[in-house]
Design a protein around this motif. Structure first.
Motif, PDB file in Angstrom:
ATOM      1  N   VAL A 240       0.833  -1.204   0.000  1.00  0.00           N
ATOM      2  CA  VAL A 240       0.000   0.000   0.000  1.00  0.00           C
ATOM      3  C   VAL A 240       0.867   1.254   0.000  1.00  0.00           C
ATOM      4  O   VAL A 240       0.647   2.199  -0.775  1.00  0.00           O
ATOM      5  CB  VAL A 240      -0.962  -0.014   1.213  1.00  0.00           C
TER       6      VAL A 240
ATOM      7  N   ASP B 133      -7.129  -1.973   2.677  1.00  0.00           N
ATOM      8  CA  ASP B 133      -6.613  -0.666   2.247  1.00  0.00           C
ATOM      9  C   ASP B 133      -6.270  -0.635   0.763  1.00  0.00           C
ATOM     10  O   ASP B 133      -6.206   0.445   0.159  1.00  0.00           O
ATOM     11  CB  ASP B 133      -5.376  -0.294   3.063  1.00  0.00           C
TER      12      ASP B 133
ATOM     13  N   HIS C 177      -8.950   0.973  -1.978  1.00  0.00           N
ATOM     14  CA  HIS C 177      -9.209   2.397  -2.170  1.00  0.00           C
ATOM     15  C   HIS C 177      -8.165   3.075  -3.049  1.00  0.00           C
ATOM     16  O   HIS C 177      -8.212   4.293  -3.235  1.00  0.00           O
ATOM     17  CB  HIS C 177      -9.261   3.090  -0.802  1.00  0.00           C
TER      18      HIS C 177
END
Length: 530
Positions: free
Chosen positions: A244, A269, A272
């Motif tokens: 991420v 995560d 998104h």
């Protein structure tokens, strides 16, 4: 009685029918795999359990599975099966490593295209009435370097497809031979080299202690700026939090993720981020793949339960349906040889050497070795079989080796088992005659020809006149009938042995009387499962 199989996950009706057509009693209960308590309640009624990913075969479930002989996973991943617990209980765990290989490989290729051209984001934007042509600037894959971490069944298919798309393919796989790499047209490299050179990285390796988090912040730091990462293999291969951060910073330009650390992945995560394509573990989700793996597992489980054939087992050497009949008597021989040494050895075993001579050297020696080890440790661990024996032997620190050689004597083939303890070395050899029955042909280096019966007595003695009469008279006095009597010696007046095949077990009282004779050095009762 016909074997009984439980199908506890959603499997093709075609697979269920295969069980029925083969004469297996099958219960199709596709929802019970999600009901832990119900599954625990009924599992003791079944010889086989056919699953996909929903059923969790835990140690607790295995302990309750008194009859269970085989677990069949329709698919390649067996993360939901406690394999060590199954192995200790002697339960074979099978999967279908080839049934969904093409489907998973095609999904990885699709992910490469999707990430390279930002297809999902472009679709969402266009569908929303926007025309953001300049926003979705992609990259070509032609001429780019694809780094494969793992080049087995699926990875090799990805390599072939990628080469067809004019990509340069490099691969890290400790088990990839140079010859196989040349055959595939890929360059075998070390992992750090792959990180440094690859424009796209695709993972195709199992999740193990060594591969867990194989891509983390340290690995990403070694990669090219703008690298794109694909994972259609297993969640846990990538440390998601590190990925991420790399995606946010731009170090990693894009990622295609089909598998996650925690599944079902309803919150993550990665979801998104605009430069990520996520799918819900769809690698094997095509009609063709699901039908293939279901049919394969039904056929494999049926072959094992009905014929003893073992295919694609995680914890047991494979035995094909064709070789099973020829191998069966030699499996029994190996088990008997192990059982002999196991019953006459009292000190801790340190090393085991198994010699395969003549035709036995060309057989499935892994299966034969497993059988010999099962016989060897059964006197100490009664609940053991060919699956659990190698595990138990390894846990005990026993060193096992195999030796193979061409025919060296009068027999077409034989097996010789040599066991070393802290105090001495014992050896026994045997073969299978044309009647399919195992025979002892050598014990302690002394040649003989001894039929093997369920109940036997083994003596060591000084070579002296009257031993036959002594044993015969003593056994006869106590009503013990001798079915067969074999003697052997290394030289006149030297060491001698006797093997007596008797109709029933011999009591310790009788054996103590035999041991009291000065000529007899030892007398052991033996039991064989023949």
């Amino acid at each position: 009685m016909a074997p009984r199989v439980l199908v506890s996950d959603k499997l093709s009706e075609t697979a269920v029918q295969i069980f029925r057509d083969r004469g297996i009693d099958v219960d199709f209960m596709p929802e019970v795999g999600k009901d832990k308590e119900k599954l625990l309640e009924i599992i003791g009624n079944y010889d086989g359990l056919a699953i996909r990913s929903a059923t969790k075969v835990t140690e607790k479930l295995i302990e309750a599975a008194d009859r269970l002989k085989v677990v069949g996973r329709a698919g390649i991943g067996v993360d939901n099966v406690d394999i060590p617990a199954a192995s200790r209980r002697g339960i074979i765990v099978m999967n279908t490593p080839f049934g969904n290989s093409i489907t998973t490989a095609e999904h990885a290729i699709a992910m490469i295209f999707a990430v390279a051209r930002q297809l999902p984001e472009a679709h969402a934007s266009t569908s929303a009435g926007k025309w953001e042509k300049s926003k979705f600037m992609g990259v070509e894959i032609t001429g780019k370097t694809l780094g494969l971490i793992g080049c087995g069944n699926i990875g090799s298919i990805v390599a072939q497809r990628a080469i067809g798309l004019k990509m340069n393919v490099i691969a890290y796989d400790p088990f990839l031979s140079p010859e196989r790499a040349t055959e595939l047209g890929v360059e075998k490299v070390e992992l750090d080299d792959l990180f440094a050179r690859a424009d796209f990285i695709s993972l195709h390796t199992p999740l193990t202690d060594k591969t867990r988090n194989i891509i983390d912040a340290a690995a990403i730091a070694k990669m090219k700026d703008g690298v794109r990462i694909i994972n259609c293999a297993r969640g846990g291969l990538i440390r998601e939090a590190d990925l991420v951060e790399a995606l946010k910073s731009g170090k990693v330009a894009g990622a295609g993720i089909d598998v996650f650390e925690t599944e079902p992945a309803t919150k993550n995560d990665l979801f998104h981020l605009p430069n990520v394509v996520c799918t819900p573990h769809l690698g094997a989700s095509t009609m063709e793949a699901q039908e293939n793996v279901a049919i394969h597992i039904a056929e494999q489980m049926s072959d094992y339960l009905l014929k003893g054939a073992v295919a694609n087992a995680i914890n047991m050497p494979s035995i094909t349906a064709e070789e099973a009949p020829r191998l069966k008597p030699f499996v029994k021989l190996a088990e008997v040889l192990g059982a002999f040494v196991g019953q006459v050895t009292e000190s801790a075993i340190k090393e085991v050497e198994i010699l395969y001579d003549g035709i036995t050297a060309d057989m499935n020696t892994k299966a034969l070795t497993s059988a010999a080890l099962a016989g060897l440790i059964r006197p100490q661990v009664s609940d053991v079989n060919m699956v659990s024996a190698p595990v138990m032997v390894k846990e005990r620190g026993i060193i096992v080796s195999e030796v193979k050689r061409d025919k060296s004597g009068v027999f077409d083939g034989y097996i010789k088992l040599t066991v070393k303890t802290a105090n001495n070395t014992r050896s026994v050899a045997g073969t299978v005659f044309s009647d399919g029955k195992p025979r002892f042909i050598q014990i302690k280096g002394i040649n003989l020809d001894a039929e093997i019966g369920r109940h036997m007595v083994y003596t060591t003695n000084n070579d002296a006149p009257g031993i036959i009469g002594l044993l015969g008279t003593t056994f006869g006095k106590h009503g013990v009938n001798i079915a067969n009597f074999q003697l052997g010696r290394n030289r006149p007046g030297g060491d001698a042995i006797a093997l007596l095949y008797v109709d029933e077990p011999v009591s310790e009282t009788v054996l103590d009387e035999v041991r009291a004779f000065p000529e007899i050095l030892s007398a052991k009762p033996l039991v064989f499962d023949v």
